[in-house]
Design a protein around this motif. Structure first.
Motif, PDB file in Angstrom:
ATOM      1  N   MET A   1     -42.197  70.915  18.644  1.00 18.60           N
ATOM      2  CA  MET A   1     -42.636  69.532  18.724  1.00 18.60           C
ATOM      3  C   MET A   1     -42.341  68.992  20.116  1.00 18.60           C
ATOM      4  O   MET A   1     -41.202  69.072  20.590  1.00 18.60           O
ATOM      5  CB  MET A   1     -41.934  68.663  17.673  1.00 18.60           C
ATOM      6  N   SER A   2     -43.377  68.485  20.779  1.00 19.80           N
ATOM      7  CA  SER A   2     -43.248  67.721  22.022  1.00 19.80           C
ATOM      8  C   SER A   2     -42.926  68.540  23.265  1.00 19.80           C
ATOM      9  O   SER A   2     -42.900  67.982  24.363  1.00 19.80           O
ATOM     10  CB  SER A   2     -42.204  66.599  21.875  1.00 19.80           C
TER      11      SER A   2
ATOM     12  N   PRO B   1     -45.937  83.554  12.819  1.00 19.48           N
ATOM     13  CA  PRO B   1     -46.778  82.366  12.635  1.00 19.48           C
ATOM     14  C   PRO B   1     -46.094  81.140  13.250  1.00 19.48           C
ATOM     15  O   PRO B   1     -44.903  80.895  13.021  1.00 19.48           O
ATOM     16  CB  PRO B   1     -46.888  82.237  11.114  1.00 19.48           C
ATOM     17  N   SER B   2     -46.835  80.382  14.046  1.00 19.03           N
ATOM     18  CA  SER B   2     -46.281  79.252  14.787  1.00 19.03           C
ATOM     19  C   SER B   2     -47.253  78.092  14.749  1.00 19.03           C
ATOM     20  O   SER B   2     -48.459  78.271  14.560  1.00 19.03           O
ATOM     21  CB  SER B   2     -46.014  79.639  16.256  1.00 19.03           C
ATOM     22  N   THR B   3     -46.722  76.894  14.959  1.00 13.77           N
ATOM     23  CA  THR B   3     -47.568  75.712  15.095  1.00 13.77           C
ATOM     24  C   THR B   3     -46.896  74.735  16.036  1.00 13.77           C
ATOM     25  O   THR B   3     -45.687  74.821  16.280  1.00 13.77           O
ATOM     26  CB  THR B   3     -47.867  75.062  13.722  1.00 13.77           C
ATOM     27  N   PHE B   4     -47.702  73.825  16.567  1.00  7.63           N
ATOM     28  CA  PHE B   4     -47.215  72.818  17.514  1.00  7.63           C
ATOM     29  C   PHE B   4     -47.636  71.456  17.002  1.00  7.63           C
ATOM     30  O   PHE B   4     -48.814  71.229  16.692  1.00  7.63           O
ATOM     31  CB  PHE B   4     -47.819  73.066  18.903  1.00  7.63           C
TER      32      PHE B   4
ATOM     33  N   LEU C   1     -52.006  67.009  17.550  1.00  2.02           N
ATOM     34  CA  LEU C   1     -51.602  65.840  18.323  1.00  2.02           C
ATOM     35  C   LEU C   1     -51.814  64.620  17.443  1.00  2.02           C
ATOM     36  O   LEU C   1     -52.951  64.240  17.144  1.00  2.02           O
ATOM     37  CB  LEU C   1     -52.413  65.755  19.623  1.00  2.02           C
ATOM     38  N   VAL C   2     -50.709  64.030  17.025  1.00  2.19           N
ATOM     39  CA  VAL C   2     -50.709  63.021  15.975  1.00  2.19           C
ATOM     40  C   VAL C   2     -50.977  61.635  16.554  1.00  2.19           C
ATOM     41  O   VAL C   2     -50.303  61.199  17.497  1.00  2.19           O
ATOM     42  CB  VAL C   2     -49.355  63.048  15.226  1.00  2.19           C
TER      43      VAL C   2
END
Length: 383
Positions: free
Chosen positions: A149-150, A322-325, A357-358
């Motif tokens: 995150m970020s 497995p990854s996420t941003f 991107l929230v």
């Protein structure tokens, strides 16, 4: 040291101290900590690493959702922060304990102390994303997934390649001299945060510590409407100077003076629902007691170059789990290292599922938009 009292925590989150971990007594917040019964499987662990100037408390809106979904969610106060003790706050002390490899050792110690040999995911925000990245890179057998995150991970430090018999590469330009020579002289915040005066400037800010933190959080959030980040063309003074002064500071000012210019009004503070004053008082109370030097030691270790040689052992290695941003759409942290977001997607992480991107979030995405973060996080973990 006692853990954070239950009066400042959600009903299903508790604090406790884990003694004797890599020279520390580590304070953790956790949810989903119920002991399994004879017919209940062990809960998989999810460990969450906070950034600066935050604490395990920054995960207070995420921990309950993970616990309710069947995970043992664990958020430590990292080395140098909060109610974790055993680190040296002296500016002149040896900074060797703040190497990323040692910070990863702290994290493994927390998992083992709580009876977990693996974690379903390492989740890191801001500086904590560096710990999560190297956790996933170095020990894929322990950390099965990664959530950043970020702060995107652009890959490990590289060892120069195919250099035999060739002239040495030219020295990189002095970026700090170039920033200082701009028409509006500037400096990089990470190098400022590594100076001797940085702790005193923020701990004993003229506006008071509580108001310093209020302005700092506001300035880097989506509430500061001028946060409209975009990709930078490169690591040059002119490009870096396009970022707000919380990243590329005016040369003559400290961080307390920098953020004071963006102090929100009384009406804006009263209207803030993601960080009401009661929550901010937890942060200001903790930092009033400890100061900031522990967290600033992370910057010192990075800017000194001391962490780089040992991280070069991972040169060429990729993160294959497995990854996420997940980040705020209004977060300059996505772009403060030019090219890192692209490298993360194209080369550093071979199994990067999605980039989120929230809307309505700046740098503090898990506090500003916790419902959306929890939705995305749980969807990823269950996929």
């Amino acid at each position: 040291m006692e853990p954070l009292p239950s009066s400042v925590l959600p009903a299903d989150v508790r604090g406790r101290i884990l003694p004797g971990i890599n020279g520390l007594d580590i304070h953790v917040l956790e949810a989903g900590f119920e002991q399994p019964g004879p017919n209940s499987p062990n809960r998989p662990a999810v460990i969450l690493f906070h950034g600066f100037p935050e604490l395990a408390y920054s995960w207070r809106k995420v921990l309950p959702a993970l616990g309710a979904a069947g995970y043992h969610a664990i958020a430590p106060d990292l080395r140098g922060y909060g109610r974790t003790t055993g680190w040296n706050a002296d500016y002149d002390a040896d900074q060797i304990g703040f190497r990323f490899v040692n910070l990863l050792r702290d994290a493994i110690g927390v998992l083992h102390a709580l009876g977990h040999r693996t974690a379903e995911a390492a989740v890191g925000h801001d500086f904590g994303a560096s710990v999560a990245s190297y956790a996933a890179l170095a020990r894929p057998d322990i950390f099965k997934r990664m959530v950043l995150m970020s702060a995107p991970f652009g890959g490990p430090a590289a060892v120069p390649f195919d250099t035999a018999g060739k002239p040495p590469a030219p020295a990189a330009p002095d970026i700090h001299a170039a920033m200082a020579a701009l028409p509006r002289p500037r400096k990089h915040y990470q190098w400022y945060q590594s100076t001797r005066e940085a702790n005193e400037n923020q701990w004993h800010a003229k506006q008071g510590l509580h108001d310093f933190l209020r302005a700092y959080y506001h300035y880097k959030s989506a509430d500061w409407k001028a946060n409209k980040p975009h990709e930078l063309k490169g690591w040059t003074a002119e490009e870096l100077a396009k970022m707000p002064t919380y990243y590329i500071m005016d040369l003559a000012e400290g961080m307390a003076e920098t953020v004071a210019k963006e102090m929100p009004s009384a009406a804006e503070i009263a209207a803030n629902t993601w960080l009401p004053d009661s929550d901010l008082r937890v942060y200001s109370g903790e930092y009033q007691r400890t100061g900031f030097q522990g967290g600033l030691n992370w910057y010192r270790a990075r800017t000194s170059g001391r962490v780089t040689p040992e991280l070069e052992i991972f040169t060429g290695r990729t993160i294959d789990q497995p990854s996420t941003f997940i980040s705020g759409k209004s977060d300059w942290g996505n772009y403060q290292s030019p090219g890192a977001l692209t490298k993360m997607q194209q080369s550093a992480c071979t199994n990067m599922k999605q980039i989120h991107l929230v809307e309505g979030a700046g740098h503090w995405v898990q506090q500003e938009q916790p419902d959306e973060v929890n939705r995305l996080l749980l969807r990823f973990l269950k996929s």
